[in-house]
Design an enzyme around this catalytic site. Structure first.
Site, short mmCIF file in Angstrom:
data_model
loop_
_atom_site.label_atom_id
_atom_site.label_comp_id
_atom_site.label_asym_id
_atom_site.label_seq_id
_atom_site.Cartn_x
_atom_site.Cartn_y
_atom_site.Cartn_z
N ASP A 342 11.99 -81.18 63.10
CA ASP A 342 11.73 -79.70 63.23
C ASP A 342 12.26 -79.42 64.61
O ASP A 342 12.12 -80.07 65.52
CB ASP A 342 10.45 -79.32 62.95
N ASP A 537 5.41 -79.64 63.19
CA ASP A 537 4.37 -79.33 64.06
C ASP A 537 3.70 -78.09 63.19
O ASP A 537 2.53 -77.77 63.71
CB ASP A 537 4.39 -79.22 65.36
N ASP A 541 5.86 -77.12 57.88
CA ASP A 541 6.33 -78.41 57.98
C ASP A 541 5.66 -79.50 56.74
O ASP A 541 5.90 -80.56 56.71
CB ASP A 541 6.38 -78.93 59.38
#
Length: 643
Positions: A342, A537, A541
């Site tokens: 990410d 995080d 996600d």
């Protein structure tokens, strides 16, 4: 003895259970040691065989009964030959031939191994429960009698709900307010609040950040955006089967084999004595050898050495801010060849900073920055705060501004030192008929355009800054042989592509919702050659973390849901720890393999001696103890190793 799996409701009592196991082992060990001392000292009362039997049975019960219980349970489930069965038969054999201390010692060392195993393997994660915690339990519905607080499930499509500042939107719907700002990070990972006007869609999970807003419900609670994320986590978690412990797999072959071998040691000489003259067969002697063989073949050393190696790896990682939730993930991370990351909060700081100030002709960078900062100084928007922070410390005072008017979705119109100032996006300047150069199109980052007295004055680029070790993290992954590195983000594609190019990442995809991230992970996993690790995080996600072969969460600043869902947590929030985690996993695997080879070598040697009548039960037990000690020393090496 805790041999089963722990669910979320029992995780809080795990330490208490381990203390109870340690107490049981301590009681058995003390009784065993005392019994051996009494025998060696030839204490008169201990010469009585019945007293010795009762004494050692008392030592056996704390550690042996749980194993007998497990053996019974596995037999009922159809798995007759397990390490529990072997341990039970071997200890019973030792008691049958009167070797009580050996029977207790076998169980004590097995219990020690299981205790290490329980501390090393992963426990059930509370990811789904954590997701449920962030889903609002109530909704404020606007009805004839006023605002009623009800469960989101009781709200009908078409009704209007009210969301106050700081509250999370409970249901998907359409905004009935002229303009409102929402924190969308729970769904998209995008750190910039989104301005949503009347008639635009608002999703469950967003947080109102500026003013009270009203939303007309468009979907029932079970079909909201947050519910869909929850379903994704459930489905992804179901697709991830837990790694089965090596010793359990091995015992399926090993246990029936050694039990059959022990029986053959007793039976074959008897058959040979019938066929061959001159061979004197002593049933008691060969029965003793068979039982010695059975005791020797107990997988105590393996049971201790394997989890101890993983325990050392987990300890080494935790000292460096990396938490593996189980030994199986230490194994899994060594096989990873594809890392998907990410952007916001993982590779970047999640904090906006001014990256570029480009004034129009006739102005300096300092003049443009001061003018825009003066216009934005009363705003709480992250972009505005970043611009104000960028002013040099020597700036004595802000320029005076007045009559600030925020135009939803466009920017700010205000007066600075008596001059009209416009600060916002391209639509704002277009709305007032201000021409600006086309060079601002396609620039990665958030562009704040400025006009003074309806004349273009320049632009400022504000963007989320990469973490200091982000580039080193990518280089480290390539050094570890990771063949594919991919970046996924909810940010605009131009921003994502620019950052990927700066960090040396080959593939980057932006404008993604959680479903889009999951789709990308599924495409990668469709190729059986890919072993995928995902690093994230945020709440958004969680599905990708659960679906990946190894989920890695940034634990310091990451959401609770990401931390609970992930298999590995980087507590320092440093992406550079990811290649380190891979190195630790590989070092641990080498040590575990060394321990397995050592245990097998010693085991086979003592088995051969036992079958030939050259090894006693105590020698067998001490060989296991010796192997276990060497395994401990080998596992401790990783704690001192530099990565």
């Amino acid at each position: 003895m805790s041999h089963g799996h722990c669910n979320g409701s029992c995780c809080g009592t795990e330490q208490d259970m381990q203390k109870k196991e340690m107490l049981k082992i301590a009681v058995s060990f003390v009784l065993l040691a005392a019994g051996i001392f009494l025998s060696a000292a030839d204490v008169p009362f201990f010469r009585d065989g019945r007293i010795r039997l009762v004494w050692y049975l008392a030592a056996y019960v704390p550690v042996g009964v749980p194993v007998l219980r497990e053996a019974w349970e596995t037999m009922r489930s159809g798995e007759i030959f397990s390490e529990f069965t072997l341990m039970s038969v071997a200890a019973a054999g030792a008691f049958l031939i009167g070797e009580y201390p050996e029977g207790v010692a076998v169980m004590v060392f097995y219990a020690v191994g299981e205790l290490f195993q329980d501390r090393a393997v992963s426990r059930a994660k509370r990811s789904i429960g954590a997701l449920l915690d962030v889903r609002p339990e109530t909704a404020a519905v606007v009805r004839e009698k006023g605002i009623e607080t009800v469960s989101p499930a009781e709200v009908r499509i078409g009704e209007t709900i009210e969301v106050r500042v700081g509250e999370r939107v409970p249901l998907d719907g359409i905004s009935e307010s002229d303009a409102a700002s929402f924190d969308t990070s729970a769904l998209t990972g995008e750190s910039v609040p989104r301005r949503i006007g009347r008639g635009e869609e608002v999703l469950a999970g967003m947080i109102a950040t500026e003013n009270v807003c009203r939303i007309r419900v468009a979907r029932p609670a079970g079909e909201s955006a947050l519910s869909r994320i929850l379903d994704l986590v459930r489905n992804a978690a179901d697709r991830k089967a837990p790694a089965e412990l090596f010793i359990r797999k091995f015992a399926r072959i090993y246990t029936p084999a050694v039990m059959a071998a022990a029986a053959l040691i007793v039976a074959v000489p008897w058959v040979w004595s019938l066929a061959a003259s001159g061979f004197d067969y002593d049933f008691g002697d060969w029965l003793y050898r068979g039982l010695v063989f059975l005791v020797v073949s107990c997988p105590c050393a393996l049971v201790v050495s394997v989890p101890l190696g993983y325990f050392g790896g987990i300890g080494a990682a935790s000292r460096r801010g990396i938490l593996f939730k189980g030994s199986n993930y230490l194994d899994a991370i060594t096989k990873v060849n594809t890392v998907v990351m990410d952007k916001t909060g993982t590779l970047t700081k999640g904090v906006f900073e001014v990256q570029q100030v480009v004034p129009a002709e006739g102005l300096s960078e300092k003049q443009l920055l001061e003018t825009v900062a003066a216009a934005e100084m009363r705003s709480n928007h992250p972009i505005a705060r970043a611009i104000v922070r960028a002013l040099p410390e020597m700036t004595p005072v802000f320029l005076s501004s007045s009559d600030a008017k925020e135009i939803p979705g466009l920017g700010i119109e205000t007066t600075v030192n008596g001059k009209e100032v416009l600060a916002g996006n391209a639509k704002l300047l277009g709305h007032y008929g201000v021409d600006f150069p086309p060079e601002t199109d396609g620039i990665p980052g958030t562009i704040v355009l400025c006009a003074v007295e309806r004349r273009y004055a320049g632009y400022i680029v504000v963007a989320d800054m990469p973490k200091e070790d982000a580039r080193d993290a990518v280089a480290g992954l390539r050094k570890e042989g990771i063949r594919r590195i991919v970046m996924l983000s909810g940010d605009r594609q131009a921003i994502v592509s620019r950052l990927a190019a700066d960090l040396g990442i080959g593939q980057a995809y932006g404008d993604l919702l959680p479903e889009g991230k999951v789709e990308r992970i599924e495409r990668l996993k469709a190729d059986p050659a890919n072993v995928v690790a995902f690093v994230g995080d945020g709440i958004n996600d969680a599905p990708a973390l659960a679906l990946s072969d190894v989920g890695i969460a940034m634990g310091g600043l990451g959401s609770d849901v990401a931390v609970e869902t992930a298999d590995v947590i980087v507590q320092t929030d440093q992406p550079g720890r990811i290649p380190m985690a891979i190195r630790i996993g590989r070092a641990t695997r080498r040590i575990v393999r060394q321990n397995i080879v050592l245990a097998f070598a010693v085991k086979l040697a003592v088995l051969a001696l036992g079958a030939g009548g050259l090894a006693t039960l105590w020698e067998a037990v001490f060989s296991d103890v010796g192997v276990s000690l060497l395994a401990v020393l080998n596992a401790v090496r990783i704690m001192r190793k530099r990565f």
